[in-house]
Design an enzyme around this catalytic site. Sequence first.
Site, PDB file in Angstrom:
ATOM      1  N   GLY A 106       0.761  -1.241   0.000  1.00 33.08           N
ATOM      2  CA  GLY A 106       0.000   0.000   0.000  1.00 33.08           C
ATOM      3  C   GLY A 106       0.785   1.280   0.000  1.00 33.08           C
ATOM      4  O   GLY A 106       0.190   2.368  -0.099  1.00 33.08           O
ATOM      5  N   TYR A 114       0.501  -1.643 -12.239  1.00 38.00           N
ATOM      6  CA  TYR A 114      -0.920  -1.586 -12.571  1.00 38.00           C
ATOM      7  C   TYR A 114      -1.189  -0.917 -13.923  1.00 38.00           C
ATOM      8  O   TYR A 114      -2.240  -0.324 -14.132  1.00 38.00           O
ATOM      9  CB  TYR A 114      -1.713  -0.892 -11.448  1.00 38.00           C
ATOM     10  N   GLU A 135       4.082  -6.462   1.988  1.00 38.07           N
ATOM     11  CA  GLU A 135       3.790  -6.942   0.627  1.00 38.07           C
ATOM     12  C   GLU A 135       3.719  -5.799  -0.365  1.00 38.07           C
ATOM     13  O   GLU A 135       2.662  -5.558  -0.961  1.00 38.07           O
ATOM     14  CB  GLU A 135       2.422  -7.632   0.601  1.00 38.07           C
ATOM     15  N   TYR A 156      -9.452   5.582 -11.963  1.00 37.75           N
ATOM     16  CA  TYR A 156      -9.270   6.264 -10.675  1.00 37.75           C
ATOM     17  C   TYR A 156      -9.064   7.765 -10.808  1.00 37.75           C
ATOM     18  O   TYR A 156      -8.808   8.437  -9.818  1.00 37.75           O
ATOM     19  CB  TYR A 156      -8.044   5.703  -9.925  1.00 37.75           C
ATOM     20  N   ARG A 161       3.322  -1.753  -5.797  1.00 38.46           N
ATOM     21  CA  ARG A 161       3.566  -0.488  -6.483  1.00 38.46           C
ATOM     22  C   ARG A 161       4.945   0.104  -6.131  1.00 38.46           C
ATOM     23  O   ARG A 161       5.647   0.608  -7.009  1.00 38.46           O
ATOM     24  CB  ARG A 161       2.484   0.516  -6.071  1.00 38.46           C
ATOM     25  N   CYS A 196     -12.218   4.375 -28.966  1.00 37.94           N
ATOM     26  CA  CYS A 196     -13.416   5.120 -29.366  1.00 37.94           C
ATOM     27  C   CYS A 196     -14.264   5.512 -28.171  1.00 37.94           C
ATOM     28  O   CYS A 196     -15.429   5.122 -28.061  1.00 37.94           O
ATOM     29  CB  CYS A 196     -14.222   4.279 -30.343  1.00 37.94           C
ATOM     30  N   ARG A 215      -5.563   3.352 -15.588  1.00 36.54           N
ATOM     31  CA  ARG A 215      -5.653   4.023 -14.280  1.00 36.54           C
ATOM     32  C   ARG A 215      -6.282   5.413 -14.346  1.00 36.54           C
ATOM     33  O   ARG A 215      -7.086   5.766 -13.480  1.00 36.54           O
ATOM     34  CB  ARG A 215      -4.276   4.077 -13.601  1.00 36.54           C
TER      35      ARG A 215
HETATM   36  N1  LLP Z   1      -1.296  -7.046  -0.572  1.00 41.12           N
HETATM   37  C1  LLP Z   1      -2.598  -7.179  -0.888  1.00 41.12           C
HETATM   38  C2  LLP Z   1      -3.397  -8.145  -0.152  1.00 41.12           C
HETATM   39  C3  LLP Z   1      -3.158  -6.408  -1.918  1.00 41.12           C
HETATM   40  O1  LLP Z   1      -4.443  -6.547  -2.205  1.00 41.12           O
HETATM   41  C4  LLP Z   1      -2.349  -5.486  -2.606  1.00 41.12           C
HETATM   42  C5  LLP Z   1      -2.908  -4.659  -3.680  1.00 41.12           C
HETATM   43  C6  LLP Z   1      -1.001  -5.389  -2.256  1.00 41.12           C
HETATM   44  C7  LLP Z   1      -0.507  -6.182  -1.229  1.00 41.12           C
HETATM   45  C8  LLP Z   1      -0.054  -4.457  -2.964  1.00 41.12           C
HETATM   46  O2  LLP Z   1      -0.418  -3.131  -2.812  1.00 41.12           O
HETATM   47  P1  LLP Z   1       0.555  -1.980  -3.347  1.00 41.12           P
HETATM   48  O3  LLP Z   1       1.835  -2.033  -2.554  1.00 41.12           O
HETATM   49  O4  LLP Z   1       0.802  -2.231  -4.768  1.00 41.12           O
HETATM   50  O5  LLP Z   1      -0.199  -0.726  -3.122  1.00 41.12           O
HETATM   51  N2  LLP Z   1      -5.085  -1.233  -9.415  1.00 41.12           N
HETATM   52  C9  LLP Z   1      -4.928  -0.270  -8.350  1.00 41.12           C
HETATM   53  C10 LLP Z   1      -4.239  -0.864  -7.146  1.00 41.12           C
HETATM   54  C11 LLP Z   1      -4.925  -2.105  -6.624  1.00 41.12           C
HETATM   55  C12 LLP Z   1      -4.209  -2.715  -5.461  1.00 41.12           C
HETATM   56  C13 LLP Z   1      -4.744  -4.064  -5.164  1.00 41.12           C
HETATM   57  N3  LLP Z   1      -4.128  -4.734  -4.059  1.00 41.12           N
HETATM   58  C14 LLP Z   1      -4.179   0.938  -8.875  1.00 41.12           C
HETATM   59  O6  LLP Z   1      -3.803   0.948 -10.040  1.00 41.12           O
HETATM   60  O7  LLP Z   1      -3.998   1.910  -8.169  1.00 41.12           O
END
Ligand code: LLP
Length: 455
Positions: free
Chosen positions: A276, A414, A313, A357, A316, A384, A353
């Site tokens: 996150g 993403y 985890e 978003y 991004r 289109c 994205r």
């Molecule tokens: N762990 C779990 C259980 C998750 O669901 C996610 C992301 C992560 C770790 C990794 O999160 P990160 O470090 O990447 O923020 N498509 C969206 C983001 C969706 C995230 C889904 N879960 C975007 O483009 O902003």
Amino acid sequence: MSGSDGPGTSDTSDASGTPSAADGSEASSPGPSGSALPFHLLPETAAVDGDGQLTIGGCNLLDLAAEFGTPLFVYDETHLRNRCREAVAAFGDGATYATKAFLCTAMAELVHSEGMRLDVATLGELHVARHAGVPGHRMIMHGNNKSMVELRAAAEAGLHRIVVDCFEEIDRLAALAAEGLKVPSILLRVTPGVEAHTHEFIRTGQDDSKFGFGLRSGDARRAVEWANEAAGVELVGLHCHIGSQVFRAESFFEAVEVMAPFVNECGLPELSLGGGLGVAYVEGEESLGIAAWSAAIRKAAVTHGITAELGIEPGRAIAAAAAVTLYEVGVIKKIPGIRTYVAVDGGMSDNPRPVLYGSGYETFLPRAVAAERSERVRVVGKHCESGDLLVAEGSVPADLVVGDILATPVTGAYGHSMGSNYQKVLRPPVVFVADGQVRQVVRRETLDDLVARDG
Ligand code: LLP
């Protein structure tokens, strides 16, 4: 070149992190028109050559566009490796890469070789990781509705952990154990009731969520009892993930604070705090960075008496800033008194994205990376739909012409992974660059691919 070393860097935001827009949604406009691209948004090995052109990993981006065509994802391998190393330095074996951010065989190999575990959340992600030779014990499985097929595959591959999201999964795992399969040890995903400051579509820690066992509702406590009673299922820890693109360290502190009494009461040996960490996409944003984020999480855990072994985890934070996407400008349409549209040869199919978003991106010309960007434009794709935009309020140099290669930075997470071939637009290739060498790790989709599955 990184951060403040680069010309044009003008980031002055508070390093403690601020949300990218007052309402917690993502910012959709870059900095003031006229400024050059903030260099801290570029991958770590980005440099300007003698002609003012951008190189990454020692490779000239215009040369790459000529060789592989556009659109093209260019990843800085050094950047990817260094982010993995930061995560491993902070959490050792507890550092897991969320493959949903960006996955292909080469990426799975890279992450594994750098010592991170891989989080796979579907049978497909598990397949790619296995195809890359990642052993089962270096993977964990996520997902809010894992099927029997996925759980069986996870068990057969000998995954390190399964993060269980719902009561049904505990029963499914018990059924697999009853068949004689050795079921991986589990963590329970807990929803702590924390509202992360990010776009509502990517918030996951609030009570009203499809994910996990609610702490406030008592489901989390019931799940612990349920798991402890399930024959052949071994519960070894808890997990929580409050959302994605979260800039505020306070949101993570809050999650730790809210989880702590339950974690300590359960006395389980492991706690994963998910991913996150927010990443800077546009001028004025600055990420905490993996090291500072990790240190903040650890400190919060100590403050609240958590002794469980910690894990993270990130997805991004590993991949986003490692890549830029290259496009070719096909149309420049000026509507006097209204706006200028710049149409490129990709769009929502390679980066959904902005549409999903309202995400903001910067744009620049690799042929003149440090140039002032005095013209306000809207960069749109070739689909289109009026909503098919890549940069709603972008800035480009005044001498932009049709045929120019135009780039968007911070597209490593993403983008490729959420891409589609909407309108049968061919999915772009991916190249990794390092030390003056380029290797194509995903080829461009072909016209034959488009009909390969048709009966
Ligand atoms: N762990 C779990 C259980 C998750 O669901 C996610 C992301 C992560 C770790 C990794 O999160 P990160 O470090 O990447 O923020 N498509 C969206 C983001 C969706 C995230 C889904 N879960 C975007 O483009 O902003």
